[in-house]
Design a protein around this motif. Structure first.
Motif, short mmCIF file in Angstrom:
data_model
loop_
_atom_site.label_atom_id
_atom_site.label_comp_id
_atom_site.label_asym_id
_atom_site.label_seq_id
_atom_site.Cartn_x
_atom_site.Cartn_y
_atom_site.Cartn_z
N CYS A 188 1.14 -0.82 -0.63
CA CYS A 188 -0.42 -0.10 -0.02
C CYS A 188 1.03 0.68 -0.14
CB CYS A 188 -0.61 0.48 0.87
SG CYS A 188 0.04 0.00 2.58
N ALA A 189 0.47 2.41 0.13
CA ALA A 189 1.11 3.59 -0.54
C ALA A 189 -0.30 4.47 -0.74
CB ALA A 189 2.21 3.63 -1.42
N VAL A 190 0.24 6.18 -0.12
CA VAL A 190 -0.97 7.40 -0.34
C VAL A 190 0.25 8.29 -0.69
CG1 VAL A 190 -1.21 7.90 1.98
CG2 VAL A 190 -2.61 8.60 0.25
N TYR A 199 2.92 14.33 -1.29
CA TYR A 199 4.25 13.81 -0.20
C TYR A 199 3.21 12.55 -0.28
CZ TYR A 199 5.73 13.07 4.04
OH TYR A 199 6.42 12.45 5.14
N VAL A 200 4.23 11.44 0.04
CA VAL A 200 3.93 9.76 0.28
C VAL A 200 4.10 9.48 1.31
CG1 VAL A 200 4.75 7.87 -1.14
CG2 VAL A 200 5.05 9.76 -2.16
N GLY A 201 3.09 8.44 1.60
CA GLY A 201 3.00 7.82 2.78
C GLY A 201 3.00 6.41 2.86
N PHE A 202 2.47 6.14 4.67
CA PHE A 202 2.03 4.85 4.42
C PHE A 202 2.51 3.61 4.18
CE2 PHE A 202 -0.98 8.12 6.21
CZ PHE A 202 -0.44 7.55 7.68
N VAL A 203 3.89 4.06 3.39
CA VAL A 203 4.32 2.83 2.27
C VAL A 203 4.80 1.25 3.31
CG1 VAL A 203 6.10 2.35 0.52
CG2 VAL A 203 4.87 4.45 0.98
N ALA A 204 3.69 0.45 2.69
CA ALA A 204 4.16 -1.11 3.62
C ALA A 204 3.72 -1.65 2.41
CB ALA A 204 2.86 -1.28 4.59
N GLU A 216 7.10 -0.28 -5.07
CA GLU A 216 7.33 0.68 -6.60
C GLU A 216 6.43 1.21 -7.24
OE1 GLU A 216 10.17 1.56 -10.05
OE2 GLU A 216 11.18 0.45 -9.04
N ALA A 217 5.96 -0.03 -7.50
CA ALA A 217 4.28 -0.47 -8.49
C ALA A 217 3.61 0.34 -7.94
CB ALA A 217 4.15 -1.82 -8.08
N VAL A 218 2.97 0.56 -5.96
CA VAL A 218 2.15 0.73 -5.59
C VAL A 218 2.29 2.45 -5.41
CG1 VAL A 218 2.12 0.50 -3.18
CG2 VAL A 218 -0.13 0.75 -4.01
N MET A 219 3.21 2.63 -5.47
CA MET A 219 3.49 4.43 -4.95
C MET A 219 3.00 4.93 -6.70
SD MET A 219 6.94 4.33 -2.83
CE MET A 219 6.77 5.87 -3.71
N ARG A 220 4.25 3.90 -7.54
CA ARG A 220 3.56 4.99 -8.83
C ARG A 220 1.71 5.34 -9.13
NH1 ARG A 220 7.74 5.86 -11.83
NH2 ARG A 220 9.87 4.46 -11.24
N SER A 221 1.12 4.19 -9.01
CA SER A 221 0.10 4.39 -9.26
C SER A 221 -0.31 5.40 -7.87
CB SER A 221 -0.17 2.87 -8.82
OG SER A 221 -1.97 3.22 -8.98
N CYS A 222 -0.41 5.40 -6.95
CA CYS A 222 -1.15 6.49 -6.54
C CYS A 222 -0.32 8.25 -5.81
CB CYS A 222 -1.20 6.18 -4.70
SG CYS A 222 0.45 6.49 -3.79
N LEU A 223 1.00 7.95 -7.23
CA LEU A 223 1.83 9.50 -7.27
C LEU A 223 0.89 9.63 -8.59
CD1 LEU A 223 5.45 8.91 -6.78
CD2 LEU A 223 4.42 10.76 -5.74
N ASP A 224 1.01 8.68 -9.24
CA ASP A 224 0.19 9.09 -11.03
C ASP A 224 -0.99 9.47 -10.24
OD1 ASP A 224 1.84 8.59 -11.90
OD2 ASP A 224 1.24 6.73 -12.86
N ASP A 225 -2.18 8.58 -10.32
CA ASP A 225 -3.77 9.37 -9.18
C ASP A 225 -3.07 10.89 -8.89
OD1 ASP A 225 -4.40 7.41 -10.03
OD2 ASP A 225 -4.37 6.64 -7.51
#
Length: 267
Positions: A188-190, A199-204, A216-225
């Motif tokens: 997960c990530a937000v 700002y990226v947080g709650f990565v686990a 990396e995949a979940v981070m890129r997805s929420c960053l793209d959103d």
């Protein structure tokens, strides 16, 4: 040597992100006084309750005065809290001397995070198969991101659900994603929009699913959103030692280290 502007940005984003999260939670308390800021979420999620400097310390006496002031403000909040200090804001940048002073006051280091920034991200390094990425959009996905973070940081699940899963946190400035393998949430990530920056947080990531590129995949997805919704390019985060190599591979670079100290029992 890190850019002083980026050091200031990393400190400002730390305070702004923690404040943004706390303001969304009932029972929060945020105070700025005497060169310190105290941000309490009103929950038992200790990492969301932080005291920190609002400007660099000029000398050890100034740091000690401000640490004592922070403890006075934070201890009345009724929740566990930590004192966070950027190495670069230690007197003359001497993190060792600052750590010795804090130890003398009874504070113990418990975790460190590296402030990092990227103007743009590098292209993905590999394709990820078998991972379904879902938006955090309901009670089930909110519980999943809370549970993944609670397990990653060895915290009771109810503590995470009372904070990270709180519905008020998931407003139009929060872009969260959960990665599923089958029906099992595994990462997960937000991304929050904080003062015009992503700002990226709650990565686990669940322990048994690490080193597969899922973070990396979940981070890129929420960053793209967040990029599609806001147009904000620049992105900031504060990384654990485990996560830092992942973020460096995505194009982030280190700016300044933050050490989190647990206060003495009487504080």
């Amino acid at each position: 040597m890190s850019d002083p502007i980026e050091i200031g940005e990393s400190n400002a984003q730390f305070l702004a992100a923690w404040s943004h999260i706390s303001r969304c939670l009932p029972g929060h308390r945020i105070e700025h006084a005497d060169g310190v800021s105290v941000v309490l979420s009103g929950t038992s999620m200790v990492m969301l309750n932080a005291a920190t400097l609002s400007s660099p310390a000029s000398d050890l006496a100034d740091l000690e005065r401000r640490v004592r002031s922070a403890a006075e403000l934070a201890r009345t909040g009724g929740v566990p809290w930590l004192f966070a200090l950027s190495d670069s804001w230690s007197p003359r940048g001497d993190a060792g001397a600052a750590a010795a002073l804090l130890a003398g006051l009874g504070f113990q280091p418990v975790v460190s995070l590296m402030g990092m920034v990227a103007e743009t991200l590098t292209p993905p390094r590999r394709e990820i198969a078998g991972l379904e990425l879902r938006r955090v959009a309901d009670a089930e996905t909110r519980a999943a991101i809370a549970d993944l973070n609670s397990i990653a940081y060895a915290l009771p699940l109810p503590v995470g659900r009372a904070s990270i899963a709180h519905e008020a946190l998931w407003n139009d400035r929060a872009f969260g994603r959960i990665g599923y393998v089958g029906d099992q949430p595994v990462c997960c990530a937000v991304t929050f929009l904080v003062e015009g920056i992503r700002y990226v947080g709650f990565v686990a990531t669940a322990a048994e699913h690490r080193r597969k590129g899922y973070a990396e995949a979940v981070m890129r997805s929420c960053l793209d959103d967040a990029l599609r919704a806001t147009g904000a390019e620049r992105t900031v985060l504060h990384a654990t030692e485990l996560g830092q190599p992942v973020y460096e591979g995505m194009g982030y670079h280190a700016v300044t280290r933050f050490t989190f100290y647990a206060p003495p029992p009487q504080a």
